[in-house]
Design an enzyme around this catalytic site. Structure first.
Site, PDB file in Angstrom:
ATOM      1  N   MET A 302       0.836  -1.200   0.000  1.00 59.87           N
ATOM      2  CA  MET A 302       0.000   0.000   0.000  1.00 59.87           C
ATOM      3  C   MET A 302       0.867   1.245   0.000  1.00 59.87           C
ATOM      4  O   MET A 302       1.832   1.347   0.750  1.00 59.87           O
ATOM      5  CB  MET A 302      -0.928  -0.010   1.219  1.00 59.87           C
ATOM      6  CG  MET A 302      -1.784   1.227   1.370  1.00 59.87           C
ATOM      7  SD  MET A 302      -2.889   1.451  -0.052  1.00 59.87           S
ATOM      8  CE  MET A 302      -3.272   3.202   0.098  1.00 59.87           C
ATOM      9  N   GLU A 337       5.087   1.177  -5.692  1.00 66.99           N
ATOM     10  CA  GLU A 337       4.587   1.981  -4.569  1.00 66.99           C
ATOM     11  C   GLU A 337       5.283   3.336  -4.490  1.00 66.99           C
ATOM     12  O   GLU A 337       4.658   4.338  -4.138  1.00 66.99           O
ATOM     13  CB  GLU A 337       4.761   1.210  -3.256  1.00 66.99           C
ATOM     14  CG  GLU A 337       4.104  -0.163  -3.210  1.00 66.99           C
ATOM     15  CD  GLU A 337       2.616  -0.139  -3.521  1.00 66.99           C
ATOM     16  OE1 GLU A 337       1.987   0.932  -3.398  1.00 66.99           O
ATOM     17  OE2 GLU A 337       2.079  -1.200  -3.892  1.00 66.99           O
TER      18      GLU A 337
END
Length: 925
Positions: A302, A337
């Site tokens: 994430m 990311e």
């Protein structure tokens, strides 16, 4: 006076727009002993329309105990307490006030709250790990897409950006991290405290503990789903880099339960962060970048701004002994990311309809591009074809697919669009655009787009405008249908005396589309490769098929191919004679066709066979042609050190062959004669490579040889080659005897684990369970989870099913089921297991994404039981009376796969059987 409740009733999936947050001040405590947290959210608001009611997001698991507001514009200038109305199952709370808040005024809202730290892997949750004989915890966040509301009350929509100031209160022996750098940290002393908020919050905490406060710097404007923080016994590795535009020194850290193998992650981050700053010509705005490896994590990783989080498997590895696949994965995911620090974080999609603006165009495709720049020996661009392009084309060939840009009205639907289309198709079509307009111009256009929307939100047209401004081309006309329409075209090529005739029709995996399904006319960059008389290779990068069909003047007596480099998002169907010529040319040592061309051709033929537009035997013939050519190149070399890997012989072609052979095996598992013959064919493809390359991985070997050996051993094992199985079992037996895994090369770990459990018994099974529960390396655990599903002992299988229910971590359940889903012995048993435990899985995975993946895994099992389905959903599949809203798209795609698989097997079984019989007869001559 207006409460805006009418607006709320009309659009229950979006918050009213009567107020807008501008700044959050979050002060909260975490107690890892009681596994609870709580705090005070102070939120500055702009009152856009007069209102006496405020609606914001708040999960049912969060208890709001107090709420009040202060608005200086009111004559009384007093704090108003709110009436708190919880709207269950909607993730909202309504705050009603006696006095209306005037339009154009500013107000400050305060909400006190508390909650339990659950193990849900969403919101603010606990993650556990074993420290000797006892369990320790740390707490961390996962908010995307709509779970910030489970950690604090907020406006949990990406458009509603605000700045954030965060203060964490925790036990003194723990570590606090968040998006921003630490501004101050101190032990709490009740006698000297001057902050009433801290005093109030700490008054309810255990007095026998030493507490500390950690205050973080104020953030730039960002969406709530990007807020992140963690607390626990965390260790870290650190290095600093100097950024090219600002000249600032930026510290980088990798956090985890220890400083486990974070060096490679740091190395990649240190390279790509400044590289992106140069490419986008926009300074990285934050003072630091942390990456945290988590033991319990819902997804892969994430992109929280300044604090990336992810599974240990995708962040940590042994830099000296890690297998090449793990190194590639960590590099790719970290690059992905880090790219989000610009795409998604600085510039954020306006609503989840535009998720692909975050995930596909840049973070996914550019991560591959820049991994190629950093590690050119990895052939990353060809690997893109083998993964993202293949994945996206497979999903988008279904009637139940969806456009890249898809309307997301509610929370259940938002979670479903985190799939191969929002990610991989978006990346693929933007890669196609980049090749068409030129990479340099494309990246400059992207930079224009970002600069036009710094710290703001965007929609599709904003991206097209940025690239159009730089290239001078009509990008909306070229690209709109690729993102707004479902599907992709099949380009059919016929040959005439004057050249070639090309026609586009929608491609479907079960055959020819109906008229209503075939209306879209895409603007298709054809990228036509031709060869001149002098052998010079030319690529026409500007040829566009912008209508249903077109004739192009090409000399068909010479070599040619469409979709050069396999950069286009479409498939190509040639006449059989042309396909044979292309295949023969591709097999040559100095072929004009690239590695990507070969991989794309292999997948096209497989997909066309699945759709009934070519024979399945064509795929096997193509494989056999390339095998024979490649084998004759190797026999002149005597050792792995001297093997010359020609461009047409690297592992990715063999990997694509392996993928296709595995698909055929799983489809025809109820045809034992076909399975046995196909395994024998597969063994003859890969066993000779194993004999030449061996099992050892000497230092200094090229990546090509490493990956080819890995593919060879995996392929021979799939073909059940006895000598290879014997050697793999011998290596695991040595591990059982000595406890030393020196004879288990990391690149063969999965193959060795699989052979051990497939042919072994209790001792091997228990050893894999032990690896899963206490892995020496994160990659060992992942390999063991996948491998253990290949066991063939029925009694041990029952133990495994019990372990999945009672012993497995939540994040690993899908991995276990996917491993079992590849084992024909347990197709029916796994289906029954899914049925028996469906309600428990719904409860267990009630808030995260695991249920979606579990259902799709279950559907794969049913798609392989074609003799029991008769073309429809079996009665034993437990979904007829269930709420399927959380996975409706995956369900529809799975059912379509079942139907198309039935037709595929019926259409291809005789052809496949005949080809294998003829091959066996020929191989005996």
């Amino acid at each position: 006076m207006s409460s805006d409740l009418s607006e709320f009733q009309e659009n229950k999936y979006r918050l009213p727009t009567n107020v807008k947050p501008s700044h959050y001040d979050l002060t909260f405590w975490t107690d890892l002993k009681s596994l609870e947290f709580g705090g005070l959210a102070t939120i500055d608001l702009d009152i856009l329309r007069e209102t006496s009611a405020i609606v914001l997001n708040c999960a049912d698991t969060l208890s709001v105990t107090e709420a009040s507001i202060h608005c200086a514009a009111l004559e009384t200038n007093q704090v108003q307490a709110a009436q708190i109305v919880i709207q269950e199952n909607l993730g909202r709370v309504t705050l009603n006030f006696l006095a209306s808040l005037p339009a154009g005024s500013k107000a400050q809202l305060k909400l006190k709250y508390n909650a339990k730290l659950s193990g849900s892997m969403v919101g603010y949750y606990k993650s556990a790990w074993k420290n000797g004989d006892h369990t320790e915890y740390y707490a961390m966040t996962q908010f995307q897409p709509i779970d910030a509301r489970a950690a604090f009350p907020c406006w949990d929509e990406p458009l509603l950006k605000a700045t954030w100031s965060i203060t964490m209160i925790s036990r003194s022996e723990t570590v606090n991290i968040s998006n921003m750098a630490v501004e101050s940290e101190a032990l709490y002393n009740a006698n000297s405290a001057v902050d009433a908020t801290l005093t109030d919050l700490l008054s309810t905490l255990p007095k026998d503990a030493q507490w500390k406060t950690t205050k973080f710097q104020k953030s730039p404007p960002m969406s709530s789903y990007l807020v992140a923080f963690a607390n626990g016994p965390l260790a870290y590795l650190e290095k600093s880099i100097v950024m090219p535009l600002s000249g600032r020194t930026v510290p980088l850290r990798v956090y985890g339960k220890s400083s486990w193998w974070g060096e490679f992650c740091l190395e990649v981050t240190a390279k790509v962060l400044p590289l992106y700053e140069q490419i986008f010509d926009i300074e990285y705005p934050l003072p630091k970048l942390d990456i945290m490896a988590a033991h319990d994590f819902d997804i892969g990783a994430m992109e929280n701004w300044g604090l990336i989080t992810g599974r240990t498997r995708v962040i940590l590895l042994d830099p000296k002994k890690a297998d090449i696949v793990s190194r590639k994965m960590v590099a790719r995911i970290v690059s992905h990311e880090v790219a989000h620090m610009w795409f998604g974080n600085i510039t954020t999609m306006e609503w989840w309809d535009y998720l692909y603006l975050n995930e596909g165009p840049f973070t996914r495709s550019l991560a591959w591009l820049d991994t190629h720049r950093l590690f050119p020996e990895w052939e990353v661009k060809s690997n893109f074809v083998n993964t993202h392009l293949y994945r996206a084309l497979s999903v988008d060939a279904k009637r139940s697919s969806h456009p890249i840009e898809v309307e997301c009205p509610d929370a259940n639907f938002i979670n479903q669009i985190f799939d191969g289309l929002s990610y991989s198709k978006a990346a693929a079509v933007l890669r196609m655009l980049s090749e068409y307009v030129g990479e340099e111009q494309f990246l400059k256009g992207v930079s224009v787009y970002l600069k036009n929307h710094l710290y703001g939100n965007s929609v599709t047209r904003d991206l097209w405008d940025g690239i159009s401004a730089e290239t001078g081309q009509d990008i909306p006309r070229l690209m709109n249908d690729w993102v707004s329409k479902i599907g992709f075209p099949l380009i059919t090529v016929t040959e005439t005396s004057n050249g070639i005739h090309v026609r586009q029709d929608r491609f479907l995996n079960d055959g020819t589309p109906e008229t209503e399904e075939n209306k879209t006319i895409w603007n298709v960059p054809l990228r036509i490769l031709t060869v001149e008389n002098d052998g010079q290779v030319l690529i026409d990068n500007k040829a566009i098929l912008d209508g249903r069909e077109k004739t192009l003047p090409i000399d068909t007596t010479k070599t040619f191919k469409l979709n050069a480099g396999t950069v286009g998002f479409y498939r190509v169907l040639y006449i059989p004679e042309r396909l044979s010529k292309i295949a023969t040319e591709a097999a040559k040592a100095n072929s004009v066709f690239s590695l990507s061309d070969r991989i794309g051709l292999m997948y096209d033929v497989a997909a066309l066979a699945n759709a009934g537009l070519a024979k399945l035997s064509t795929l096997l013939t193509l494989t056999d042609i390339w095998r024979n050519e490649q084998n004759c190149k190797y026999h002149i070399f005597s050792s792995p050190f001297s093997v010359k890997i020609y461009p047409s012989c690297v592992d990715m072609v063999w990997s694509s062959v392996l993928t296709n052979m595995g698909i055929i095996l799983s489809a025809f598992w109820e045809h034992p004669q076909i399975v046995d013959s196909l395994r024998a064919f597969i063994s003859t493809l890969y066993a000779p490579l194993v004999a030449r390359l061996g099992y050892e991985f000497p230092d200094g070997e090229s990546v090509d040889i490493v990956l080819l050996r890995k593919a060879a051993v995996s392929g021979a094992a799939l073909g059940r080659d006895e000598s290879v199985a014997r050697e793999l079992r011998r290596r695991f037996a040595d591990y059982l005897k000595t406890g030393n895994d020196a004879k288990i090369p990391s690149n063969l770990r999965l193959a060795i684990y699989t052979a051990a459990v497939r042919y072994g018994g209790r001792e091997e099974f228990d050893a894999l369970i032990k690896i899963i529960e206490n892995p020496a390396k994160p990659a060992s655990k992942s390999a063991a989870i996948t491998a253990i599903g290949k066991l063939e002992n029925l009694d041990l299988a029952e133990e495994l099913f019990s372990y999945i229910l009672n012993g497995a971590r939540d994040q690993d359940v899908v991995g276990f089921c996917q491993g079992l889903a590849a084992n024909a012995l347990f197709f029916r048993r796994l289906a029954q297991f899914f049925k028996d435990n469906y309600d428990g899985f719904v409860k267990r995975f009630g808030t995260n994404s695991m249920l979606k993946y579990l259902v799709t895994s279950g559907l794969k099992i049913f798609s392989r039981q074609v003799h029991h389905l008769q073309g429809c959903l079996p009665q034993q599949f437990p979904l007829q009376d269930k709420d399927t809203s959380r996975y409706s798209m995956g369900l529809a795609q799975g059912l379509e796969t079942i139907r198309s698989r039935i037709v595929y097997i019926e259409r291809s079984s005789q052809d496949l059987s005949q080809w294998l019989t003829e091959w066996e007869q020929g191989s005996k001559l």
